[in-house]
Scaffold this motif. Sequence first.
Motif, PDB file in Angstrom:
ATOM      1  N   TYR A  43     -13.947  12.808  20.980  1.00 56.81           N
ATOM      2  CA  TYR A  43     -13.856  11.360  21.127  1.00 56.81           C
ATOM      3  C   TYR A  43     -12.525  10.860  20.572  1.00 56.81           C
TER       4      TYR A  43
ATOM      5  N   THR B  83      -7.233   0.138  26.581  1.00 56.82           N
ATOM      6  CA  THR B  83      -8.579   0.197  26.025  1.00 56.82           C
ATOM      7  C   THR B  83      -8.970  -1.195  25.543  1.00 56.82           C
TER       8      THR B  83
ATOM      9  N   GLY C  66     -11.472  -2.655  24.498  1.00 55.87           N
ATOM     10  CA  GLY C  66     -12.372  -2.907  23.379  1.00 55.87           C
ATOM     11  C   GLY C  66     -11.682  -3.450  22.141  1.00 55.87           C
TER      12      GLY C  66
ATOM     13  N   SER D 172     -15.555  10.388  24.364  1.00 57.76           N
ATOM     14  CA  SER D 172     -16.028   9.027  24.120  1.00 57.76           C
ATOM     15  C   SER D 172     -14.893   8.228  23.473  1.00 57.76           C
TER      16      SER D 172
ATOM     17  N   THR E 220     -19.266   3.421  18.473  1.00 52.60           N
ATOM     18  CA  THR E 220     -18.898   3.985  19.762  1.00 52.60           C
ATOM     19  C   THR E 220     -18.961   2.888  20.812  1.00 52.60           C
ATOM     20  N   VAL E 221     -17.876   2.714  21.562  1.00 54.67           N
ATOM     21  CA  VAL E 221     -17.828   1.631  22.545  1.00 54.67           C
ATOM     22  C   VAL E 221     -17.925   2.138  23.980  1.00 54.67           C
ATOM     23  N   ARG E 222     -17.742   3.452  24.174  1.00 51.71           N
ATOM     24  CA  ARG E 222     -17.852   3.985  25.531  1.00 51.71           C
ATOM     25  C   ARG E 222     -18.188   5.461  25.477  1.00 51.71           C
ATOM     26  N   GLU E 223     -19.179   5.854  26.248  1.00 48.63           N
ATOM     27  CA  GLU E 223     -19.529   7.254  26.421  1.00 48.63           C
ATOM     28  C   GLU E 223     -19.524   7.580  27.916  1.00 48.63           C
ATOM     29  N   PHE E 224     -19.213   8.821  28.241  1.00 45.07           N
ATOM     30  CA  PHE E 224     -19.153   9.255  29.637  1.00 45.07           C
ATOM     31  C   PHE E 224     -20.165  10.381  29.846  1.00 45.07           C
TER      32      PHE E 224
ATOM     33  N   ASP F  91     -20.663   9.688  35.600  1.00 46.19           N
ATOM     34  CA  ASP F  91     -19.263   9.284  35.705  1.00 46.19           C
ATOM     35  C   ASP F  91     -18.445  10.356  36.419  1.00 46.19           C
TER      36      ASP F  91
END
Length: 365
Positions: free
Chosen positions: A6, A41, A43, A339, A351-355, A359
Amino acid sequence: MIQTPYYLIDKSKLLINMEKIAHLREASGAKALLALKCFATWGVFDFMADYMDGTTSSSLNEVRLGREKFGKETHAYSVAYADHEIDEVVSHADKIIFNSIGQLTRFAGKADGITRGLRLNPGVSSSTFDLADPARPFSRLGEWDLKKVEPVMEMISGFMIHNNCENGDFALFDEMLGNIEQKFGPLLKTAEWVSLGGGIHFTGEDYPLDIFAERLKRFSGDYGVQVYLEPGEASITRSTTLEVTVLDTLFNGKNLAIVDSSIEAHMLDLLIYRENAKIEPNSGDHRYMICGKSCLAGDIFGEFDFPAKLSIGDRISIQDAAGYTMVKKNWFNGVQMPSIAIRELDGSIRTVREFDYTDFEHSLS
């Protein structure tokens, strides 16, 4: 602990750059636009927007992202706009900068409701790498000939000049700006604004920030223009790490450690420019080649020194992993996409984004 790999954006480190940008804006009168081609990014856009004036883009998708997620001033630039996208580009932009006189004359009518500009190419740059040199022979990036630009001046109010690349040398910047003044002085005196682009590493350690501010202020006064800068790397340098885990170790003439990431998929610029990643403190008696897990033979982050032998499960923080990483990450070999996490100023991490597989699947046909 968050599952690796990440990217970890540390707001306390990002703040160091933001405060330098704020100081420069105050001391010079220049405006600062985040270059989305380097870092997009969103975020942390709300955090950065307190210290910057807006965004600059290289495509329809970027200009829309800048408008919707960052706000403030939104500058649009592209090497070439297509007929089917120009109306939407204009709808999201405050300024549109055309790369050529041909594009300007073709789309000026479409953009008559916003500020229009033109890219100039002074024929010199700070880049020592041909791939990134905007002034390379036969460059397509901007107009060179003052005599060709003069007849279209009534169609524009300013210019963008981007000829710096990872330039941490103020003397070189000053020399190149003098060259720009000498070559394009008559045009600059008729302009209302000039963007000097990005690639100026003014947030680096020991950079003469106040001298830089004075030079920008003097340039602005001499030509009566609003100066813009487009910091990309300078905005986010040293703010982010790529967190990885050792999956295997072996010896093949050198000690090797394979991690759950890939330089080709997750830090592609390093592979393109044949540069090593950074690991700190990079000291100790145990030297390892840190290798990515893709099938590419050259998927190697570099060789580094560690205080102890590496073991399966050990975590490694790859430094300075913000610029030209998340915007270029890809699904080569189907290697798990990192991530994205943010460390807040109070030290908490979210955590603001996971794949996931979906995806990966949706990135293909």
